[in-house]
Design a protein around this motif. Structure first.
Motif, PDB file in Angstrom:
ATOM      1  N   GLU A  46       0.696  69.453  44.626  1.00  0.00           N
ATOM      2  CA  GLU A  46      -0.755  69.339  44.664  1.00  0.00           C
ATOM      3  C   GLU A  46      -1.109  68.399  45.814  1.00  0.00           C
ATOM      4  N   SER A  47      -2.112  68.767  46.571  1.00  0.00           N
ATOM      5  CA  SER A  47      -2.579  67.924  47.670  1.00  0.00           C
ATOM      6  C   SER A  47      -3.942  67.355  47.273  1.00  0.00           C
ATOM      7  N   ILE A  48      -4.012  66.052  47.218  1.00  0.00           N
ATOM      8  CA  ILE A  48      -5.282  65.402  46.886  1.00  0.00           C
ATOM      9  C   ILE A  48      -5.812  64.760  48.152  1.00  0.00           C
ATOM     10  N   LEU A  49      -6.957  65.260  48.606  1.00  0.00           N
ATOM     11  CA  LEU A  49      -7.505  64.760  49.864  1.00  0.00           C
ATOM     12  C   LEU A  49      -8.237  63.457  49.613  1.00  0.00           C
ATOM     13  N   GLY A  50      -7.908  62.462  50.423  1.00  0.00           N
ATOM     14  CA  GLY A  50      -8.564  61.158  50.268  1.00  0.00           C
ATOM     15  C   GLY A  50      -8.960  60.610  51.621  1.00  0.00           C
ATOM     16  N   ARG A  51      -9.636  59.480  51.603  1.00  0.00           N
ATOM     17  CA  ARG A  51     -10.102  58.879  52.860  1.00  0.00           C
ATOM     18  C   ARG A  51      -8.966  58.504  53.782  1.00  0.00           C
ATOM     19  N   SER A  52      -7.877  58.018  53.187  1.00  0.00           N
ATOM     20  CA  SER A  52      -6.769  57.605  54.051  1.00  0.00           C
ATOM     21  C   SER A  52      -5.716  58.710  54.147  1.00  0.00           C
ATOM     22  N   GLY A  53      -6.179  59.965  54.086  1.00  0.00           N
ATOM     23  CA  GLY A  53      -5.268  61.102  54.242  1.00  0.00           C
ATOM     24  C   GLY A  53      -4.881  61.688  52.896  1.00  0.00           C
ATOM     25  N   PRO A  54      -4.228  62.849  52.917  1.00  0.00           N
ATOM     26  CA  PRO A  54      -3.874  63.507  51.666  1.00  0.00           C
ATOM     27  C   PRO A  54      -2.707  62.811  50.965  1.00  0.00           C
ATOM     28  N   VAL A  55      -2.721  62.901  49.637  1.00  0.00           N
ATOM     29  CA  VAL A  55      -1.578  62.425  48.856  1.00  0.00           C
ATOM     30  C   VAL A  55      -1.008  63.661  48.162  1.00  0.00           C
ATOM     31  N   TYR A  56       0.317  63.800  48.205  1.00  0.00           N
ATOM     32  CA  TYR A  56       0.952  64.979  47.619  1.00  0.00           C
ATOM     33  C   TYR A  56       1.679  64.593  46.338  1.00  0.00           C
ATOM     34  N   HIS A  57       1.480  65.429  45.296  1.00  0.00           N
ATOM     35  CA  HIS A  57       2.208  65.231  44.034  1.00  0.00           C
ATOM     36  C   HIS A  57       3.037  66.461  43.744  1.00  0.00           C
ATOM     37  N   GLU A  58       4.296  66.229  43.416  1.00  0.00           N
ATOM     38  CA  GLU A  58       5.129  67.361  43.002  1.00  0.00           C
ATOM     39  C   GLU A  58       4.672  67.770  41.609  1.00  0.00           C
ATOM     40  N   VAL A  59       4.265  69.026  41.442  1.00  0.00           N
ATOM     41  CA  VAL A  59       3.835  69.451  40.101  1.00  0.00           C
ATOM     42  C   VAL A  59       4.888  70.304  39.405  1.00  0.00           C
ATOM     43  N   ARG A  60       5.707  71.027  40.184  1.00  0.00           N
ATOM     44  CA  ARG A  60       6.797  71.802  39.583  1.00  0.00           C
ATOM     45  C   ARG A  60       7.974  71.838  40.558  1.00  0.00           C
ATOM     46  N   SER A  61       9.175  71.960  40.007  1.00  0.00           N
ATOM     47  CA  SER A  61      10.373  72.077  40.833  1.00  0.00           C
ATOM     48  C   SER A  61      11.109  73.346  40.408  1.00  0.00           C
ATOM     49  N   TYR A  62      11.543  74.148  41.386  1.00  0.00           N
ATOM     50  CA  TYR A  62      12.223  75.414  41.098  1.00  0.00           C
ATOM     51  C   TYR A  62      13.619  75.351  41.696  1.00  0.00           C
ATOM     52  N   PRO A  63      14.631  75.318  40.842  1.00  0.00           N
ATOM     53  CA  PRO A  63      15.993  75.226  41.379  1.00  0.00           C
ATOM     54  C   PRO A  63      16.435  76.538  42.026  1.00  0.00           C
ATOM     55  N   LEU A  64      17.274  76.452  43.042  1.00  0.00           N
ATOM     56  CA  LEU A  64      17.887  77.638  43.634  1.00  0.00           C
ATOM     57  C   LEU A  64      19.269  77.817  43.018  1.00  0.00           C
ATOM     58  N   GLY A  65      19.759  79.051  43.068  1.00  0.00           N
ATOM     59  CA  GLY A  65      21.089  79.319  42.534  1.00  0.00           C
ATOM     60  C   GLY A  65      20.997  79.882  41.139  1.00  0.00           C
ATOM     61  N   GLY A  66      22.159  80.208  40.596  1.00  0.00           N
ATOM     62  CA  GLY A  66      22.176  80.777  39.253  1.00  0.00           C
ATOM     63  C   GLY A  66      22.181  82.287  39.313  1.00  0.00           C
ATOM     64  N   TRP A  67      22.193  82.871  38.156  1.00  0.00           N
ATOM     65  CA  TRP A  67      22.344  84.326  38.043  1.00  0.00           C
ATOM     66  C   TRP A  67      21.007  85.013  38.226  1.00  0.00           C
ATOM     67  N   SER A  68      21.023  86.187  38.863  1.00  0.00           N
ATOM     68  CA  SER A  68      19.795  86.986  38.912  1.00  0.00           C
ATOM     69  C   SER A  68      20.128  88.442  38.675  1.00  0.00           C
ATOM     70  N   PRO A  69      19.260  89.163  37.974  1.00  0.00           N
ATOM     71  CA  PRO A  69      19.547  90.566  37.692  1.00  0.00           C
ATOM     72  C   PRO A  69      19.598  91.405  38.966  1.00  0.00           C
ATOM     73  N   GLY A  70      18.950  90.935  40.046  1.00  0.00           N
ATOM     74  CA  GLY A  70      18.933  91.711  41.290  1.00  0.00           C
ATOM     75  C   GLY A  70      20.232  91.597  42.087  1.00  0.00           C
ATOM     76  N   GLY A  71      21.126  90.727  41.678  1.00  0.00           N
ATOM     77  CA  GLY A  71      22.389  90.575  42.397  1.00  0.00           C
ATOM     78  C   GLY A  71      22.276  89.735  43.652  1.00  0.00           C
ATOM     79  N   ASP A  72      21.116  89.158  43.879  1.00  0.00           N
ATOM     80  CA  ASP A  72      20.878  88.355  45.079  1.00  0.00           C
ATOM     81  C   ASP A  72      21.871  87.205  45.179  1.00  0.00           C
ATOM     82  N   GLU A  73      22.175  86.636  44.006  1.00  0.00           N
ATOM     83  CA  GLU A  73      23.033  85.443  43.995  1.00  0.00           C
ATOM     84  C   GLU A  73      24.464  85.758  44.394  1.00  0.00           C
TER      85      GLU A  73
END
Ligand code: 2AM
Length: 190
Positions: free
Chosen positions: A159-186
């Motif tokens: 999330e980007s919160i715009l403020g007077r001294s510039g934007p502040v960013y907050h991580e709202v979700r994290s998505y790990p890479l790797g692991g099994w996928s039905p598409g065989g991509d991994e």
């Protein structure tokens, strides 16, 4: 409404090294190390329902972890219109692959497709009325900058919160890479 973007977070040590580049460009507004990242997709203002759809779509993105190296510096905007000073990323098909998957997910969640070409970078500073000779010297002196490789093992929704001294960013979700996928991509079948 909530202002969102998807990006790759960077390790603290790397952000600290990047922040040591700051200086020597009069008028530059240097990005604080905690705000440095590699944007995959700027999403912009969405309502809560759309934000949930985007989160659900991003949650389905599958890709393998991959190495990433920073390399070189550049700027967006020409001459005295230069507005962004950035550090580049070494050629990286896996990064573009991840970006394409994030793009498809965001479009599936109902957003219009991104029209602009993807140019991965880390913004170091915002520029305004910058002396182009000084900027040129800075780029020459630091143009050989390299850092990494790091392993990219996740990407995040911020999330980007715009403020007077510039934007502040907050991580709202994290998505790990790797692991099994039905598409065989991994299994590296693409
Ligand atoms: P920038 O650093 O090159 O400006 C959060 O604003 C992140 O989304 C930043 O990394 C920013 O890139 C990126 N971004 C891409 N398009 C944007 C836009 N239209 N407005 C704001 N930020 C944008």
């Amino acid at each position: 409404m909530i202002r969102l973007f998807a990006a790759i977070p960077l390790p603290e040590a790397m952000r600290e090294r990047l922040s040591r580049l700051n200086g020597g460009v009069p008028g530059a507004r240097w990005v604080a190390p905690e705000n440095m990242h590699i944007t995959l997709r700027f999403i912009g203002e969405v309502d809560e329902g759309r934000a949930q759809d985007i989160d659900a779509a991003l949650d389905t993105v599958t890709a393998q972890p991959f190495p990433l190296t920073l390399s070189g510096l550049g700027n967006f905007g020409r001459g005295h219109r230069a507005h962004t000073l950035w550090v580049g990323v070494e050629k990286n098909p896996a990064l573009h692959h991840l970006r394409d998957k994030v793009e498809s997910a965001v479009v599936r969640a109902g957003l219009p497709a991104e029209e602009r070409k993807y140019s991965p970078h880390i913004t170091l500073a915002r520029l305004k009325d910058t002396n182009s000779a000084k900027l040129g010297r800075f780029l020459e002196e630091n143009g050989m900058f390299q850092d990494g490789p790091i392993m990219v093992e996740r990407f995040c929704l911020y999330e980007s919160i715009l403020g007077r001294s510039g934007p502040v960013y907050h991580e709202v979700r994290s998505y790990p890479l790797g692991g099994w996928s039905p598409g065989g991509d991994e299994a590296g079948e693409e």
